[in-house]
Enzyme design. Structure first.
Site, short mmCIF file in Angstrom:
data_model
loop_
_atom_site.label_atom_id
_atom_site.label_comp_id
_atom_site.label_asym_id
_atom_site.label_seq_id
_atom_site.Cartn_x
_atom_site.Cartn_y
_atom_site.Cartn_z
N HIS A 140 35.73 31.93 38.04
CA HIS A 140 35.63 32.99 39.04
C HIS A 140 36.79 33.97 38.87
CE1 HIS A 140 38.80 31.08 41.31
NE2 HIS A 140 38.08 30.00 41.57
N HIS A 186 40.38 32.58 38.16
CA HIS A 186 40.61 32.13 36.77
C HIS A 186 40.70 33.35 35.85
CE1 HIS A 186 37.94 28.79 38.47
NE2 HIS A 186 39.15 28.25 38.37
N CYS A 235 44.74 12.39 48.81
CA CYS A 235 43.80 13.51 48.99
C CYS A 235 42.99 13.65 47.71
CB CYS A 235 44.54 14.82 49.28
SG CYS A 235 43.41 16.24 49.24
N CYS A 281 43.28 17.15 45.98
CA CYS A 281 44.53 17.35 45.22
C CYS A 281 44.68 16.31 44.11
CB CYS A 281 45.76 17.22 46.12
SG CYS A 281 45.87 18.43 47.42
N CYS A 322 45.41 17.71 54.85
CA CYS A 322 45.97 18.29 53.63
C CYS A 322 45.98 19.81 53.82
CB CYS A 322 45.09 17.91 52.43
SG CYS A 322 45.35 19.01 51.03
N HIS A 340 43.23 21.48 51.51
CA HIS A 340 41.80 21.14 51.62
C HIS A 340 41.33 20.94 53.06
CE1 HIS A 340 42.89 20.25 47.43
NE2 HIS A 340 41.71 20.77 47.21
N LYS A 383 39.46 34.06 52.18
CA LYS A 383 39.64 33.16 51.04
C LYS A 383 38.32 33.03 50.28
CE LYS A 383 41.98 28.82 50.25
NZ LYS A 383 41.32 27.69 49.75
N LYS A 393 33.10 28.68 48.02
CA LYS A 393 31.67 28.49 47.78
C LYS A 393 30.90 28.49 49.09
CE LYS A 393 30.73 25.91 43.60
NZ LYS A 393 30.42 24.56 43.14
O1 ME8 Z 1 44.51 23.46 39.07
N1 ME8 Z 1 43.53 33.51 43.03
O2 ME8 Z 1 42.68 23.91 37.74
P1 ME8 Z 1 41.88 24.95 38.64
C1 ME8 Z 1 44.26 33.52 41.91
N2 ME8 Z 1 43.22 21.86 36.22
N3 ME8 Z 1 44.19 32.59 40.96
C2 ME8 Z 1 43.34 31.58 41.14
C3 ME8 Z 1 42.54 31.49 42.30
C4 ME8 Z 1 42.67 32.54 43.28
N4 ME8 Z 1 41.96 32.56 44.38
N5 ME8 Z 1 41.81 30.39 42.20
C5 ME8 Z 1 42.12 29.80 41.01
C6 ME8 Z 1 43.83 23.26 38.06
N6 ME8 Z 1 43.03 30.52 40.36
C7 ME8 Z 1 44.30 22.29 37.03
C8 ME8 Z 1 45.37 22.95 36.20
S1 ME8 Z 1 47.17 22.97 34.22
C9 ME8 Z 1 47.97 21.85 33.32
C10 ME8 Z 1 46.00 22.08 35.15
C11 ME8 Z 1 43.60 30.23 39.03
O3 ME8 Z 1 40.56 25.10 37.98
C12 ME8 Z 1 45.09 30.10 39.07
O4 ME8 Z 1 45.61 30.25 37.79
O5 ME8 Z 1 41.92 24.55 40.05
C13 ME8 Z 1 45.26 28.67 39.52
O6 ME8 Z 1 46.56 28.18 39.31
C14 ME8 Z 1 44.22 28.01 38.66
O7 ME8 Z 1 43.14 28.97 38.61
C15 ME8 Z 1 43.74 26.69 39.20
O8 ME8 Z 1 42.66 26.29 38.41
#
Ligand code: ME8
Length: 646
Positions: free
Chosen positions: A17, A20, A125, A128, A142, A145, A294, A297
């Protein structure tokens, strides 16, 4: 010089999304910028495929986790090229070499005494995927969440994170750039001011099978974060690979604030235990919300990057996210905001500068780049402004202040548009003694465009490529020397020929609110509907497009003889012409000079009280106590005279 830049590896429990996309666009832009500076760059992203969350998502789809992760990981991999994101490596935590290295590292940390076995009762959690401390809870929930964690008692392996607490505090204090922006550094130091608990790094297989088995106990798998963080090393071929030797010493991670703690606390302490030097920098950004809500989904407002590209275009999306978000702070996405930026910054400011300059060189110099003659004072001032933008841009890009880097570029674009107005190339073109001066003005504008195109390459590779192509430049040859001090001016060879380029940034129609249908780009709303033929009194769109509406600047005003109502205005659109307007009752001539108004520029000329009027000024007609009052139309910000209104 060398750069290694990484994004988080994204969980494959959901499709990519906007959030990412943002982090990955940031890393891609930074890697392109560093390449522009001539550095040896490696950029890595990937997917995080083990753990509770993934099993849950696979169960929901009733497919085995192996199949599920392949499908979603592919979606991430396939999304990035749509956004012109070009990582050098896409890592998956299910890659066999990653798994093997994680096991080696676990064994090493176990062997050096930093892992122990213990019984633990804690509040877990699932979202998390970790135990929370009492202190972290907000009203028993949490904070991320909004659900109460479950109390779980089980035997597990623990990593002695607490052993490295002081060493970590010292490192953060001694290296102010280790975690930026500063607010996040302070947040981490504040967290570290309390005693650090050890980290539970295993999950019993009775509860979770989808993970990397511990090398020293096959009844357990590794906690997903202990596995995931190591991707930054395994992607370089750690411990032996040449890439590890080259790139690890300069590693920079980009993450959002949600995963600050694993990156700022777990990861450096893990590295300390492994005897590996710490990464160089952690860049932390805020959240993208949608229409100030925020993204989630359940609300149905999750914004999909592929659909954003379809709707607004690739360059606009990349420009928008980098310009709109102050790195470190939260930002809100809305259709209005992105359309506004496209129309104002891209179509109007930059698009117009480009098309006007190219058109003037075509008209006055047959499309050939002229050789500059002497630089007069105002040319020199403009040239200096171009030179001054570059270090501001370079510093801001290096510091992850992308919005400020772009602001500096747009300040220059604004200045260039004003430079056209004050140097009046159309007047110079009429005077044979001003040939040299016209050459200098046109050359200066073209040089400015060249430099703007080059500095925009990291942000908008496609549009910048089209700009440089239009200037007749080979994209590659010209790039690296750009950021070398003193090598900035004079890249365009006089005599070379401009190439035709279609409109750089089309204007977008306004869209509806971004709260869209589930699964679509939030706010993906169809283009403005065709007007039904039966609607009386409405005109088709092409009737409107026949009107040539422009911004005109009033440069002189004369009364019209024998008329109390009329004034003869000399306006620039951008060439000078006379327009007669019935506004004498409402405005004094002196207060009109310098104003920008909107005019219909393609009306057939008409004689009014003996004066030929070449156009019409648009006014608002207000009824006040039965009397009419006229107010001149204008634009909300100064623009170059002659700018089209559409
Ligand atoms: O946490 N605004 O993966 P994840 C800005 N797998 N950036 C956002 C966002 C938002 N609303 N939502 C997600 C994980 N991101 C772990 C990481 S690393 C060794 C392991 C981006 O799929 C942002 O970069 O939940 C956030 O830190 C990341 O997606 C979290 O991705």
């Amino acid at each position: 010089m060398t750069t290694y830049i990484t994004t988080p590896i994204y969980y494959v429990n959901a499709q990519p999304h906007l959030g990412h996309a943002y982090t990955t666009i940031v890393a891609d832009t930074y890697s392109r910028f560093k390449r522009l500076c001539g550095e040896n760059v490696r950029f890595q992203t990937g997917t995080d495929e083990h753990g509770d969350k993934i099993v849950e998502a696979a169960e929901r789809e009733d497919v085995p986790p192996e199949k599920y992760v392949d499908r979603i990981s592919r979606m991430f991999r396939d999304t990035w090229p749509l956004l012109e994101i070009a990582p050098d490596n896409f890592i998956r935590t299910t890659d066999p070499d990653h798994i093997a290295t994680v096991r080696d590292i676990l064994q090493k940390v176990h062997d050096n005494g930093d892992i122990y076995f213990d019984e633990y009762t804690g509040l877990y959690c699932r979202g998390c995927e970790r135990f929370l401390t009492d202190k972290e809870l907000v009203e028993g929930n949490c904070p991320d969440h909004q659900v109460p964690p479950k109390e779980i008692a089980e035997q597990n392996y623990f990593f002695r994170m607490s052993n490295y607490q002081q060493q970590l505090i010292d490192h953060i204090r001694e290296n102010p750039d280790f975690i930026t922006p500063e607010r996040y550094r302070n947040e981490v130091l504040s967290f570290l001011s309390e005693p650090l608990e050890d980290l539970c790094i295993s999950r019993p297989k009775s509860r979770l099978k989808w993970g990397i088995e511990l090398p020293f106990d096959d009844k357990f798998v590794t906690y997903v974060w202990f596995d995931a963080l190591i991707n930054y090393l395994t992607g370089l071929g750690y411990p032996e690979g040449q890439d590890y030797a080259t790139f690890w010493p300069v590693a920079e991670h980009v993450v959002a604030k949600d995963i600050l703690k694993p990156h700022a606390i777990y990861w450096p302490t893990m590295l300390m235990s492994m005897g590996v030097p710490l990464y160089k920098k952690l860049h932390v950004h805020g959240y993208w919300n949608v229409d100030d809500t925020k993204m989630s989904k359940s609300i149905g407002n999750v914004v999909r990057p592929g659909l954003l590209v379809e709707e607004y275009g690739l360059d606009t999306l990349r420009y928008f996210v980098l310009r709109e978000m102050s790195f470190g702070l939260d930002s809100s996405f809305s259709s209005d905001a992105i359309v506004g930026r496209q129309n104002a910054d891209l179509a109007n400011d930059l698009g117009n500068l480009y098309s006007r300059t190219m058109a003037m060189v075509q008209k006055y110099r047959g499309g050939k780049i002229p050789a500059p003659a002497d630089y007069e004072k105002q040319d020199e001032v403009f040239r200096q402004a171009v030179g001054l933008m570059i270090p501001v841009y370079r510093e801001a890009m290096s510091d992850f202040r992308f919005h400020q880097a772009l602001q500096a570029v747009w300040d220059l674009v604004g200045m260039a548009n004003k430079f056209i107005v004050v140097s009046e190339p159309w007047t110079l073109a009429k005077d044979p003694t001003k040939e040299g001066r016209l050459d200098t003005v046109l050359y200066s504008l073209l040089e400015c465009l060249r430099i703007v195109a080059l500095v925009l390459q990291p942000v908008m590779p496609t549009a910048a490529g089209r700009m440089t192509a239009g200037l007749g430049l080979d994209k590659k040859s010209d790039v690296t020397r750009l950021l070398e001090p003193g090598a900035n001016w004079g890249g365009l060879a006089p005599g070379s020929v401009l190439q035709p380029v279609e409109s750089l940034f089309p204007r977008l129609e306004g869209r509806k609110k971004t709260k869209g249908r589930k699964g679509k780009v939030a706010g993906k709303v169809k283009k403005a509907k065709e007007v039904p033929e039966s609607d009386e009194g409405l005109i088709p769109f092409d009737a409107f497009t026949k009107l040539d509406l422009r911004v005109a600047e009033i440069v002189a005003v004369k009364p019209v003889k024998k008329s109390e109502k009329l004034l003869a205005l000399t306006v620039k659109v951008p060439e000078e012409r006379t327009i007669v307007a019935g506004i004498a009752e409402y405005y004094q001539p002196a207060e009109l000079i310098g104003r920008q108004v909107i005019v219909v520029a393609n009306l057939k000329p008409a004689k009014l009280m003996g004066v030929t009027s070449q156009g019409m000024i648009l006014v608002a007609r207000e009824q006040v106590d039965g009397k009419e009052r006229l107010v001149l139309s204008t634009v909300s910000d100064a623009v170059a005279a002659g700018s089209k209104i559409s």
